[in-house]
Design an enzyme around this catalytic site. Structure first.
Site, short mmCIF file in Angstrom:
data_model
loop_
_atom_site.label_atom_id
_atom_site.label_comp_id
_atom_site.label_asym_id
_atom_site.label_seq_id
_atom_site.Cartn_x
_atom_site.Cartn_y
_atom_site.Cartn_z
N CYS A 151 -17.06 -9.11 3.86
CA CYS A 151 -16.43 -7.79 3.75
C CYS A 151 -15.23 -7.90 2.83
O CYS A 151 -14.26 -8.61 3.13
CB CYS A 151 -15.99 -7.31 5.13
SG CYS A 151 -17.35 -7.30 6.32
N CYS B 167 0.84 -1.20 0.00
CA CYS B 167 0.00 0.00 0.00
C CYS B 167 0.87 1.25 0.00
O CYS B 167 1.88 1.30 0.72
CB CYS B 167 -0.90 -0.02 1.24
SG CYS B 167 -2.04 1.39 1.31
N CYS C 144 -0.05 4.71 6.99
CA CYS C 144 -0.76 4.55 8.26
C CYS C 144 0.09 3.73 9.24
O CYS C 144 0.43 2.58 8.97
CB CYS C 144 -2.10 3.86 8.03
SG CYS C 144 -3.14 4.66 6.78
N CYS D 78 -20.12 -6.06 1.79
CA CYS D 78 -19.59 -4.73 2.10
C CYS D 78 -18.25 -4.59 1.41
O CYS D 78 -17.47 -5.55 1.36
CB CYS D 78 -19.43 -4.58 3.61
SG CYS D 78 -18.64 -3.04 4.09
N ARG E 32 -19.32 -3.65 16.47
CA ARG E 32 -18.60 -4.88 16.14
C ARG E 32 -17.25 -4.91 16.83
O ARG E 32 -16.49 -3.95 16.77
CB ARG E 32 -18.39 -4.98 14.63
CG ARG E 32 -17.66 -6.25 14.23
CD ARG E 32 -17.57 -6.41 12.72
NE ARG E 32 -18.88 -6.20 12.15
CZ ARG E 32 -19.09 -5.35 11.14
NH1 ARG E 32 -18.10 -4.69 10.63
NH2 ARG E 32 -20.30 -5.19 10.67
N CYS F 189 -20.39 2.18 7.24
CA CYS F 189 -19.71 1.48 8.33
C CYS F 189 -18.42 2.23 8.61
O CYS F 189 -17.60 2.42 7.71
CB CYS F 189 -19.42 0.05 7.90
SG CYS F 189 -18.39 -0.88 9.03
N CYS G 168 -0.66 -0.03 10.35
CA CYS G 168 -1.02 -1.03 9.35
C CYS G 168 0.17 -1.86 8.89
O CYS G 168 1.21 -1.32 8.51
CB CYS G 168 -1.67 -0.34 8.15
SG CYS G 168 -2.27 -1.51 6.91
#
Length: 407
Positions: A109, A65, A69, A142, A272, A202, A72
């Site tokens: 998801c 990626c 972040c 999702c 969740r 979400c 991550c």
């Protein structure tokens, strides 16, 4: 305790607590944690009964990626030894999804690393959504693909997506401390785009990145304003090879207080327990079911979770039941509503489903407690014991491999 009685009454009426009340929940002592769980559990059962919704993550594209972040394992510059692969084909993704659905998951998801999808990526994911829905009747899907450009949410909705996940992760005031390649406002914009396109929004948080109690309350109140149907709560998994690898401050009691605070602020929303529950809640996971009405089944994006069979046994042993595909997740009044933003009350009627995967599925863990003027006790929470690095296991099966998933 006056605080907890007040919060229960407000939760049953869908009334917003004050910031001071939310902070007081986080400041309660470990001696009072069962009282806090019992109080928030009354709110959870009022709106959701004893149902637990199961969700299953499929990592469509892992690693590499360009975003930075800090939490991550897939970030730019990550040294974490995770699986790395490009886009799964629609049939591969559908086979991965089917394993989770066979284990009782109601929602799949679909997550992909990256800043955000290109239009070609949206076409690719749209084909995957259609394939999954054709091969698995009644499944909710999702998407979690990063920052959305204009028109992309509408295209995903047309392809059959039910929801879109994009977490705020932390407070606006501390966001630049964990990510520099995009902004908090970018994240808010994507959640707004998804909501406007008719997707179930979400959006959640990651606890344990060095934030204060005030930061936690700020992000949960900001989520309430955004009006998502689902709020995933991640507890940072401190992956070796990431900047937050040494952030080991959570205790199981701290995690329970955070979940209780979220439930009180968003009483009638799908809360969740997402990434990090096995690492930080450990043997106290069943208590968290009294606060949250939704969990992920099996493994996460790049980390290994609790075995799906163990999840199902835990739910049954704790006296809860898996929510079926014929049951709707959210209370009836939330068919067009948000994070407890309406006046009035109601009973635990059931309507439109919601919620989604967390792009913090592996990027989740907890933080030290800050002393404060808690009404139910103001003793600071003890620091966690020795870091449980043995509980952080990289996913080596399922999507992107030839091995069967942990579902």
């Amino acid at each position: 305790m006056d605080l907890l009685n007040t919060l229960v009454d407000k939760g049953l009426r869908r009334e917003t607590p004050t910031r001071e009340e939310a902070l007081a929940v986080l400041a309660t002592s470990d001696d009072d944690v069962l009282d806090v769980v019992a109080a928030a559990g009354k709110v959870r059962r009022h709106w959701f009964g004893r149902r637990v919704k199961l969700n299953y993550l499929v990592n469509l594209k892992s690693g590499l990626c360009p975003e930075d972040c800090s939490y991550c394992s897939q970030r730019l510059g990550s040294k974490a030894d995770i699986l790395k692969y490009t886009w799964l084909k629609p049939d591969e993704a559908s086979r991965a999804a089917a394993a989770g659905l066979a284990g009782g998951a109601k929602r799949v998801c679909l997550v992909a690393s990256g800043r955000g999808p290109t239009d070609r990526d949206v076409d690719r994911v749209s084909e995957t959504i259609k394939t999954i829905k054709e091969q698995n009747e009644g499944v909710e899907v999702c998407a979690c693909l990063g920052l959305l450009s204009d028109g992309q949410a509408e295209r995903l909705r047309e392809a059959g997506a039910d929801a879109y996940n994009h977490n705020l992760n932390t407070s606006e005031g501390t966001y630049a401390d964990i990510t520099t390649t995009h902004t908090y406002a970018d994240r808010v914009d994507t959640v707004t785009k998804a909501h406007a396109a008719g997707l179930s929004a979400c959006s959640g948080l990651i606890a344990g990145m060095g934030e204060s109690d005030e930061d936690l309350v700020d992000v949960v109140f900001a989520l309430r304003e955004l009006d998502p149907d689902s709020v995933p709560v991640n507890f940072l998994i401190p992956f070796e090879g990431t900047p937050l690898a040494k952030e080991w401050h959570l205790t199981p009691q701290r995690c329970l207080r955070i979940l209780a605070m979220v439930r009180f602020v968003c009483p009638d929303v799908e809360v969740r327990i997402a990434g990090g529950r096995e690492v930080h809640l450990r043997s106290m996971q069943p208590l968290a079911l009294h606060l949250a009405n939704s969990i992920f089944l099996g493994d996460y994006l790049t980390s290994e979770g609790q075995a799906g069979k163990a999840d199902l046994e835990m739910i049954a042993d704790a006296g809860f039941e898996v929510e079926g595909t014929g049951q709707v997740t959210l209370p009836e009044h939330r068919a067009g509503g948000g994070c407890g933003s309406h006046e009035g009350a109601g009973n635990a009627a059931h309507a439109i489903g919601a919620g989604c995967g967390s792009h913090g599925g592996d990027e989740s863990a907890g933080c030290g407690s800050h002393a404060g003027g808690g009404i139910c006790g103001s003793a600071p929470a003890p620091q966690a014991a020795e870091p449980r690095t043995d509980l952080v296991a990289v996913r080596r099966r399922g999507a992107g491999t030839d091995l069967a998933p942990n579902a």
